[in-house]
Scaffold this motif. Sequence first.
Motif, PDB file in Angstrom:
ATOM      1  N   GLN A   9       8.144  -1.176  -7.004  1.00 32.31           N
ATOM      2  CA  GLN A   9       6.913  -0.815  -7.699  1.00 32.31           C
ATOM      3  C   GLN A   9       6.075  -2.060  -7.920  1.00 32.31           C
ATOM      4  O   GLN A   9       6.581  -3.177  -7.914  1.00 32.31           O
ATOM      5  N   PHE A  10       4.786  -1.853  -8.083  1.00 27.97           N
ATOM      6  CA  PHE A  10       3.892  -2.952  -8.437  1.00 27.97           C
ATOM      7  C   PHE A  10       2.768  -2.389  -9.284  1.00 27.97           C
ATOM      8  O   PHE A  10       2.609  -1.171  -9.406  1.00 27.97           O
ATOM      9  N   ARG A  20       0.408   1.843 -12.084  1.00 28.60           N
ATOM     10  CA  ARG A  20       1.706   1.605 -11.456  1.00 28.60           C
ATOM     11  C   ARG A  20       1.777   2.375 -10.143  1.00 28.60           C
ATOM     12  O   ARG A  20       1.467   3.572 -10.094  1.00 28.60           O
ATOM     13  N   LEU A  21       2.175   1.698  -9.084  1.00 30.56           N
ATOM     14  CA  LEU A  21       2.332   2.338  -7.783  1.00 30.56           C
ATOM     15  C   LEU A  21       3.736   2.056  -7.253  1.00 30.56           C
ATOM     16  O   LEU A  21       4.282   0.965  -7.443  1.00 30.56           O
ATOM     17  N   GLU A  22       4.302   3.055  -6.594  1.00 36.85           N
ATOM     18  CA  GLU A  22       5.657   2.938  -6.080  1.00 36.85           C
ATOM     19  C   GLU A  22       5.622   2.929  -4.549  1.00 36.85           C
ATOM     20  O   GLU A  22       4.740   3.532  -3.934  1.00 36.85           O
ATOM     21  N   TYR A  23       6.605   2.267  -3.940  1.00 38.61           N
ATOM     22  CA  TYR A  23       6.653   2.171  -2.481  1.00 38.61           C
ATOM     23  C   TYR A  23       8.101   2.119  -2.020  1.00 38.61           C
ATOM     24  O   TYR A  23       9.022   1.853  -2.804  1.00 38.61           O
ATOM     25  N   THR A  24       8.289   2.405  -0.738  1.00 44.47           N
ATOM     26  CA  THR A  24       9.581   2.219  -0.093  1.00 44.47           C
ATOM     27  C   THR A  24       9.428   1.170   0.997  1.00 44.47           C
ATOM     28  O   THR A  24       8.444   1.167   1.743  1.00 44.47           O
ATOM     29  N   GLU A  25      10.409   0.283   1.076  1.00 46.80           N
ATOM     30  CA  GLU A  25      10.395  -0.836   2.008  1.00 46.80           C
ATOM     31  C   GLU A  25      11.527  -0.636   3.014  1.00 46.80           C
ATOM     32  O   GLU A  25      12.664  -0.344   2.637  1.00 46.80           O
ATOM     33  N   TYR A  26      11.211  -0.789   4.284  1.00 43.89           N
ATOM     34  CA  TYR A  26      12.189  -0.598   5.357  1.00 43.89           C
ATOM     35  C   TYR A  26      12.286  -1.890   6.167  1.00 43.89           C
ATOM     36  O   TYR A  26      11.277  -2.417   6.629  1.00 43.89           O
ATOM     37  N   GLY A  27      13.517  -2.368   6.375  1.00 41.30           N
ATOM     38  CA  GLY A  27      13.706  -3.548   7.190  1.00 41.30           C
ATOM     39  C   GLY A  27      13.357  -4.834   6.452  1.00 41.30           C
ATOM     40  O   GLY A  27      13.237  -4.869   5.223  1.00 41.30           O
ATOM     41  N   SER A  28      13.187  -5.905   7.224  1.00 37.25           N
ATOM     42  CA  SER A  28      12.902  -7.213   6.634  1.00 37.25           C
ATOM     43  C   SER A  28      12.160  -8.065   7.654  1.00 37.25           C
ATOM     44  O   SER A  28      11.922  -7.643   8.782  1.00 37.25           O
ATOM     45  N   HIS A  59       8.871  -5.042   9.582  1.00 40.53           N
ATOM     46  CA  HIS A  59       9.090  -4.918   8.133  1.00 40.53           C
ATOM     47  C   HIS A  59       8.048  -3.930   7.600  1.00 40.53           C
ATOM     48  O   HIS A  59       6.867  -4.257   7.503  1.00 40.53           O
ATOM     49  N   VAL A  60       8.473  -2.718   7.299  1.00 39.69           N
ATOM     50  CA  VAL A  60       7.557  -1.613   7.027  1.00 39.69           C
ATOM     51  C   VAL A  60       7.570  -1.269   5.538  1.00 39.69           C
ATOM     52  O   VAL A  60       8.636  -1.155   4.923  1.00 39.69           O
ATOM     53  N   VAL A  61       6.378  -1.079   4.986  1.00 40.45           N
ATOM     54  CA  VAL A  61       6.227  -0.693   3.584  1.00 40.45           C
ATOM     55  C   VAL A  61       5.345   0.541   3.516  1.00 40.45           C
ATOM     56  O   VAL A  61       4.282   0.591   4.145  1.00 40.45           O
ATOM     57  N   VAL A  62       5.810   1.537   2.759  1.00 37.96           N
ATOM     58  CA  VAL A  62       5.080   2.808   2.669  1.00 37.96           C
ATOM     59  C   VAL A  62       4.871   3.132   1.191  1.00 37.96           C
ATOM     60  O   VAL A  62       5.818   3.522   0.504  1.00 37.96           O
ATOM     61  N   PRO A  63       3.648   2.974   0.670  1.00 42.46           N
ATOM     62  CA  PRO A  63       3.389   3.264  -0.737  1.00 42.46           C
ATOM     63  C   PRO A  63       2.912   4.699  -0.959  1.00 42.46           C
ATOM     64  O   PRO A  63       2.400   5.354  -0.043  1.00 42.46           O
ATOM     65  N   ASP A  64       3.110   5.180  -2.180  1.00 46.02           N
ATOM     66  CA  ASP A  64       2.394   6.361  -2.652  1.00 46.02           C
ATOM     67  C   ASP A  64       1.055   5.881  -3.188  1.00 46.02           C
ATOM     68  O   ASP A  64       1.013   5.053  -4.119  1.00 46.02           O
ATOM     69  N   LEU A  65      -0.049   6.367  -2.621  1.00 43.42           N
ATOM     70  CA  LEU A  65      -1.359   6.024  -3.162  1.00 43.42           C
ATOM     71  C   LEU A  65      -1.497   6.543  -4.582  1.00 43.42           C
ATOM     72  O   LEU A  65      -0.799   7.477  -4.998  1.00 43.42           O
ATOM     73  N   LEU A  66      -2.395   5.948  -5.351  1.00 40.97           N
ATOM     74  CA  LEU A  66      -2.630   6.397  -6.713  1.00 40.97           C
ATOM     75  C   LEU A  66      -2.955   7.897  -6.718  1.00 40.97           C
ATOM     76  O   LEU A  66      -3.712   8.383  -5.874  1.00 40.97           O
ATOM     77  N   GLY A  67      -2.346   8.634  -7.663  1.00 36.88           N
ATOM     78  CA  GLY A  67      -2.578  10.069  -7.743  1.00 36.88           C
ATOM     79  C   GLY A  67      -1.649  10.883  -6.871  1.00 36.88           C
ATOM     80  O   GLY A  67      -1.795  12.104  -6.788  1.00 36.88           O
ATOM     81  N   ALA A  91      -3.463  -5.530  -3.283  1.00 37.71           N
ATOM     82  CA  ALA A  91      -2.556  -5.893  -4.377  1.00 37.71           C
ATOM     83  C   ALA A  91      -1.101  -5.750  -3.943  1.00 37.71           C
ATOM     84  O   ALA A  91      -0.241  -6.553  -4.334  1.00 37.71           O
ATOM     85  N   LEU A  92      -0.811  -4.732  -3.132  1.00 41.74           N
ATOM     86  CA  LEU A  92       0.543  -4.563  -2.608  1.00 41.74           C
ATOM     87  C   LEU A  92       0.927  -5.740  -1.726  1.00 41.74           C
ATOM     88  O   LEU A  92       2.037  -6.282  -1.831  1.00 41.74           O
ATOM     89  N   LEU A  93       0.028  -6.153  -0.824  1.00 41.38           N
ATOM     90  CA  LEU A  93       0.314  -7.305   0.031  1.00 41.38           C
ATOM     91  C   LEU A  93       0.557  -8.559  -0.808  1.00 41.38           C
ATOM     92  O   LEU A  93       1.463  -9.351  -0.512  1.00 41.38           O
ATOM     93  N   ASP A  94      -0.242  -8.750  -1.854  1.00 33.07           N
ATOM     94  CA  ASP A  94      -0.039  -9.894  -2.752  1.00 33.07           C
ATOM     95  C   ASP A  94       1.334  -9.822  -3.401  1.00 33.07           C
ATOM     96  O   ASP A  94       2.054 -10.824  -3.502  1.00 33.07           O
ATOM     97  N   HIS A  95       1.689  -8.632  -3.872  1.00 34.19           N
ATOM     98  CA  HIS A  95       2.984  -8.439  -4.529  1.00 34.19           C
ATOM     99  C   HIS A  95       4.137  -8.758  -3.577  1.00 34.19           C
ATOM    100  O   HIS A  95       5.151  -9.354  -3.981  1.00 34.19           O
ATOM    101  N   LEU A  96       4.013  -8.370  -2.321  1.00 28.22           N
ATOM    102  CA  LEU A  96       5.071  -8.589  -1.337  1.00 28.22           C
ATOM    103  C   LEU A  96       5.091 -10.016  -0.809  1.00 28.22           C
ATOM    104  O   LEU A  96       6.066 -10.422  -0.171  1.00 28.22           O
ATOM    105  N   GLY A  97       4.022 -10.761  -1.044  1.00 24.28           N
ATOM    106  CA  GLY A  97       3.913 -12.088  -0.464  1.00 24.28           C
ATOM    107  C   GLY A  97       3.584 -12.046   1.015  1.00 24.28           C
ATOM    108  O   GLY A  97       3.920 -12.970   1.769  1.00 24.28           O
ATOM    109  N   ALA A  98       2.912 -10.976   1.447  1.00 29.47           N
ATOM    110  CA  ALA A  98       2.551 -10.796   2.852  1.00 29.47           C
ATOM    111  C   ALA A  98       1.123 -11.280   3.062  1.00 29.47           C
ATOM    112  O   ALA A  98       0.183 -10.709   2.502  1.00 29.47           O
ATOM    113  N   ALA A  99       0.955 -12.312   3.862  1.00 29.90           N
ATOM    114  CA  ALA A  99      -0.389 -12.832   4.113  1.00 29.90           C
ATOM    115  C   ALA A  99      -1.248 -11.821   4.853  1.00 29.90           C
ATOM    116  O   ALA A  99      -2.449 -11.708   4.608  1.00 29.90           O
ATOM    117  N   GLU A 100      -0.624 -11.068   5.765  1.00 27.44           N
ATOM    118  CA  GLU A 100      -1.350 -10.061   6.529  1.00 27.44           C
ATOM    119  C   GLU A 100      -0.366  -9.009   7.015  1.00 27.44           C
ATOM    120  O   GLU A 100       0.849  -9.219   7.006  1.00 27.44           O
TER     121      GLU A 100
END
Length: 286
Positions: A9-10, A20-28, A59-67, A91-100
């Motif tokens: 979450q972030f 608050r938004l929740e996501y699932t992260e797959y791989g690395s 490295h795949v990230v899948v968030p639930d959008l707000l709402g 904001a999700l990319l910032d939270h993950l430390g992903a530049a792009e």
Amino acid sequence: MLVSERVGQFFSHSEDGRDRLEYTEYGSGDSWVVLLHAPLLTRRMHEPLARALAATGLHVVVPDLLGHGRSDRPADPLAYSVEAFGEHVVALLDHLGAAEAVLGGTSLGANVALEVAVTAPDRVRGLLLEAPLLDNALETGLLAASPLLLTARVLPVAVDTARVLSRPVPRSLLPFWAGIAVDALDQRSGATAALLHGLLFGRLAPRSRERREITVPTLVVGHPRDPLHRTSDADLLAAEIPGAELVRARGVLEWRLSPERLTGAATGFCQSCWRAPRRRRRAVGR
């Protein structure tokens, strides 16, 4: 191939508070891909694609959008817009430390990916866009969403009753896409009305002039015979973005029911985005 899966979450902060938004992260790894779901669905719709991409080392990230889904669902229409969703992705990319990241999306998710590409181009490695909602979808979008908006406002008990009845249904006992359909019934009348109001009366997508300035690698998937996601919008977008590739699905449900061909195309595209040197963004007006 088995891949690791983690739920996180972030929080996205704004002048009205934080969401608050929740996501699932797959791989690395550092080859990031973010997949964005269609309206009124949840991140689970991209679970098969996310697992397939992660199995190739992405490295795949899948968030639930707000709402949606397990993210916050404020009942304020001002909380919802394509621009706000784009800010949440950054904001999700910032939270993950992903530049792009390669940004992928379906329907509304495709529009949000486009929004990030024009407002934060340095954060986007490539675009994987399925069934975008652009100029040719305005009338059908209004016709499709207005009845639900009216029901959520005037007869909220109908929306809330559908939620109460759907929540106890064990998704694990249903076929995957039947479970996704049941997930779509898990709506809250106030939040759903606010979401649809914010989207219908706000900016649906970046303007054509802005889309023409996108220079990252782009793969557009169009749906034939889809009354809401007009193939003409996919054609238009592929023509607007320099060097974009257009792939036509064989039917509206091909990627859901017979995903091998399109998942293969998506995997090859995402891998190529990370193998190739990053393309410089063209200056506006050139």
